[in-house]
Design a protein around this motif. Sequence first.
Motif, PDB file in Angstrom:
ATOM      1  N   PHE A   1       0.832  -1.197   0.000  1.00 37.37           N
ATOM      2  CA  PHE A   1       0.000   0.000   0.000  1.00 37.37           C
ATOM      3  C   PHE A   1       0.872   1.255   0.000  1.00 37.37           C
ATOM      4  O   PHE A   1       1.847   1.352   0.728  1.00 37.37           O
ATOM      5  CB  PHE A   1      -0.949  -0.009   1.197  1.00 37.37           C
ATOM      6  CG  PHE A   1      -2.015  -1.068   1.076  1.00 37.37           C
ATOM      7  CD1 PHE A   1      -1.796  -2.338   1.584  1.00 37.37           C
ATOM      8  CD2 PHE A   1      -3.215  -0.799   0.442  1.00 37.37           C
ATOM      9  CE1 PHE A   1      -2.764  -3.330   1.459  1.00 37.37           C
ATOM     10  CE2 PHE A   1      -4.181  -1.770   0.314  1.00 37.37           C
ATOM     11  CZ  PHE A   1      -3.962  -3.047   0.822  1.00 37.37           C
ATOM     12  N   ASP A   2       0.476   2.199  -0.838  1.00 43.16           N
ATOM     13  CA  ASP A   2       1.286   3.398  -1.060  1.00 43.16           C
ATOM     14  C   ASP A   2       0.883   4.580  -0.183  1.00 43.16           C
ATOM     15  O   ASP A   2       1.716   5.416   0.165  1.00 43.16           O
ATOM     16  CB  ASP A   2       1.165   3.832  -2.527  1.00 43.16           C
ATOM     17  CG  ASP A   2       1.520   2.721  -3.490  1.00 43.16           C
ATOM     18  OD1 ASP A   2       0.634   2.270  -4.251  1.00 43.16           O
ATOM     19  OD2 ASP A   2       2.688   2.292  -3.455  1.00 43.16           O
ATOM     20  N   ASP A   3      -0.379   4.679   0.115  1.00 39.77           N
ATOM     21  CA  ASP A   3      -0.890   5.847   0.846  1.00 39.77           C
ATOM     22  C   ASP A   3      -1.755   5.394   2.014  1.00 39.77           C
ATOM     23  O   ASP A   3      -2.505   4.411   1.901  1.00 39.77           O
ATOM     24  CB  ASP A   3      -1.712   6.739  -0.092  1.00 39.77           C
ATOM     25  CG  ASP A   3      -0.915   7.221  -1.282  1.00 39.77           C
ATOM     26  OD1 ASP A   3      -1.130   6.719  -2.398  1.00 39.77           O
ATOM     27  OD2 ASP A   3      -0.052   8.103  -1.078  1.00 39.77           O
ATOM     28  N   TRP A   4      -1.667   6.145   3.106  1.00 35.19           N
ATOM     29  CA  TRP A   4      -2.376   5.801   4.332  1.00 35.19           C
ATOM     30  C   TRP A   4      -3.085   7.021   4.897  1.00 35.19           C
ATOM     31  O   TRP A   4      -2.604   8.152   4.780  1.00 35.19           O
ATOM     32  CB  TRP A   4      -1.386   5.291   5.382  1.00 35.19           C
ATOM     33  CG  TRP A   4      -0.751   3.989   5.013  1.00 35.19           C
ATOM     34  CD1 TRP A   4       0.271   3.794   4.136  1.00 35.19           C
ATOM     35  CD2 TRP A   4      -1.106   2.693   5.505  1.00 35.19           C
ATOM     36  NE1 TRP A   4       0.584   2.450   4.061  1.00 35.19           N
ATOM     37  CE2 TRP A   4      -0.246   1.767   4.889  1.00 35.19           C
ATOM     38  CE3 TRP A   4      -2.060   2.226   6.409  1.00 35.19           C
ATOM     39  CZ2 TRP A   4      -0.323   0.391   5.149  1.00 35.19           C
ATOM     40  CZ3 TRP A   4      -2.132   0.869   6.661  1.00 35.19           C
ATOM     41  CH2 TRP A   4      -1.279  -0.037   6.036  1.00 35.19           C
ATOM     42  N   GLY A   5      -4.214   6.756   5.547  1.00 34.31           N
ATOM     43  CA  GLY A   5      -4.889   7.812   6.278  1.00 34.31           C
ATOM     44  C   GLY A   5      -4.365   7.900   7.700  1.00 34.31           C
ATOM     45  O   GLY A   5      -3.508   7.107   8.107  1.00 34.31           O
ATOM     46  N   GLN A   6      -4.896   8.858   8.441  1.00 39.89           N
ATOM     47  CA  GLN A   6      -4.487   9.062   9.835  1.00 39.89           C
ATOM     48  C   GLN A   6      -5.246   8.179  10.804  1.00 39.89           C
ATOM     49  O   GLN A   6      -4.857   8.038  11.960  1.00 39.89           O
ATOM     50  CB  GLN A   6      -4.678  10.531  10.220  1.00 39.89           C
ATOM     51  CG  GLN A   6      -3.762  11.479   9.461  1.00 39.89           C
ATOM     52  CD  GLN A   6      -2.308  11.190   9.741  1.00 39.89           C
ATOM     53  OE1 GLN A   6      -1.877  11.145  10.892  1.00 39.89           O
ATOM     54  NE2 GLN A   6      -1.527  10.979   8.683  1.00 39.89           N
ATOM     55  N   GLY A   7      -6.343   7.622  10.342  1.00 43.52           N
ATOM     56  CA  GLY A   7      -7.076   6.684  11.167  1.00 43.52           C
ATOM     57  C   GLY A   7      -8.225   7.294  11.937  1.00 43.52           C
ATOM     58  O   GLY A   7      -8.324   8.513  12.108  1.00 43.52           O
ATOM     59  N   THR A   8      -9.109   6.412  12.405  1.00 43.33           N
ATOM     60  CA  THR A   8     -10.236   6.801  13.248  1.00 43.33           C
ATOM     61  C   THR A   8     -10.380   5.766  14.358  1.00 43.33           C
ATOM     62  O   THR A   8     -10.193   4.567  14.128  1.00 43.33           O
ATOM     63  CB  THR A   8     -11.529   6.923  12.410  1.00 43.33           C
ATOM     64  OG1 THR A   8     -12.591   7.404  13.230  1.00 43.33           O
ATOM     65  CG2 THR A   8     -11.942   5.590  11.798  1.00 43.33           C
ATOM     66  N   GLN A   9     -10.683   6.235  15.551  1.00 38.27           N
ATOM     67  CA  GLN A   9     -10.729   5.352  16.709  1.00 38.27           C
ATOM     68  C   GLN A   9     -12.089   4.681  16.840  1.00 38.27           C
ATOM     69  O   GLN A   9     -13.125   5.345  16.762  1.00 38.27           O
ATOM     70  CB  GLN A   9     -10.411   6.136  17.989  1.00 38.27           C
ATOM     71  CG  GLN A   9     -10.471   5.316  19.254  1.00 38.27           C
ATOM     72  CD  GLN A   9      -9.375   4.252  19.315  1.00 38.27           C
ATOM     73  OE1 GLN A   9      -8.274   4.451  18.794  1.00 38.27           O
ATOM     74  NE2 GLN A   9      -9.670   3.137  19.969  1.00 38.27           N
ATOM     75  N   VAL A  10     -12.066   3.398  17.056  1.00 32.89           N
ATOM     76  CA  VAL A  10     -13.270   2.622  17.351  1.00 32.89           C
ATOM     77  C   VAL A  10     -13.095   1.997  18.727  1.00 32.89           C
ATOM     78  O   VAL A  10     -12.107   1.288  18.969  1.00 32.89           O
ATOM     79  CB  VAL A  10     -13.499   1.516  16.300  1.00 32.89           C
ATOM     80  CG1 VAL A  10     -14.639   0.596  16.730  1.00 32.89           C
ATOM     81  CG2 VAL A  10     -13.787   2.139  14.942  1.00 32.89           C
ATOM     82  N   THR A  11     -14.026   2.278  19.612  1.00 28.42           N
ATOM     83  CA  THR A  11     -13.989   1.719  20.967  1.00 28.42           C
ATOM     84  C   THR A  11     -15.286   0.975  21.227  1.00 28.42           C
ATOM     85  O   THR A  11     -16.368   1.551  21.101  1.00 28.42           O
ATOM     86  CB  THR A  11     -13.798   2.824  22.007  1.00 28.42           C
ATOM     87  OG1 THR A  11     -12.594   3.544  21.731  1.00 28.42           O
ATOM     88  CG2 THR A  11     -13.712   2.234  23.412  1.00 28.42           C
ATOM     89  N   VAL A  12     -15.149  -0.294  21.556  1.00 29.69           N
ATOM     90  CA  VAL A  12     -16.313  -1.129  21.844  1.00 29.69           C
ATOM     91  C   VAL A  12     -16.297  -1.449  23.332  1.00 29.69           C
ATOM     92  O   VAL A  12     -15.441  -2.196  23.812  1.00 29.69           O
ATOM     93  CB  VAL A  12     -16.294  -2.419  21.010  1.00 29.69           C
ATOM     94  CG1 VAL A  12     -17.580  -3.216  21.254  1.00 29.69           C
ATOM     95  CG2 VAL A  12     -16.119  -2.100  19.532  1.00 29.69           C
ATOM     96  N   SER A  13     -17.254  -0.886  24.043  1.00 25.79           N
ATOM     97  CA  SER A  13     -17.267  -1.038  25.490  1.00 25.79           C
ATOM     98  C   SER A  13     -18.657  -0.748  26.027  1.00 25.79           C
ATOM     99  O   SER A  13     -19.388   0.079  25.486  1.00 25.79           O
ATOM    100  CB  SER A  13     -16.258  -0.077  26.132  1.00 25.79           C
ATOM    101  OG  SER A  13     -16.340  -0.132  27.552  1.00 25.79           O
ATOM    102  N   SER A  14     -18.987  -1.427  27.113  1.00 31.72           N
ATOM    103  CA  SER A  14     -20.261  -1.156  27.775  1.00 31.72           C
ATOM    104  C   SER A  14     -20.065  -0.149  28.908  1.00 31.72           C
ATOM    105  O   SER A  14     -21.013   0.206  29.595  1.00 31.72           O
ATOM    106  CB  SER A  14     -20.860  -2.455  28.300  1.00 31.72           C
ATOM    107  OG  SER A  14     -19.942  -3.114  29.146  1.00 31.72           O
TER     108      SER A  14
END
Length: 127
Positions: A114-127
């Motif tokens: 892969f040549d290009d990447w994003g900065q990302g987004t956080q996913v949190t799964v919690s009760s």
Amino acid sequence: LQLVESGGGLVEPGGSLRLSCTASGFMHDSLDYYGLGWFRQAPGKEREWVSCISASGGLTKYDSSVENRFTVSRDNSKNTMYLQMNSLRPEDTAHYYCAATRTMAYCGKKESAFDDWGQGTQVTVSS
């Protein structure tokens, strides 16, 4: 090529989220010419591959940990890739990244492809 992820957040176990990855900054082409992938990195762990989709959308693959729960898709007219995540589990908690490769037919797990990447987004799964 710039990639921007969105759609992350806090969700309870069993819930759903849809991530988006929007591309911009094309020089002489469009997203139609790129294979795309999703990766994630949990705290204290290495980044791992989640899913991928070829340029045409005709080929998709998933890691076994998310198969039958996550669905990758793309809308090239909107320069956007999606990851629909259902039946989320605490172990899905991670920073999710999208990536693009100029190898149109590629759909795999090699980060070096892969040549290009994003900065990302956080996913949190919690009760």
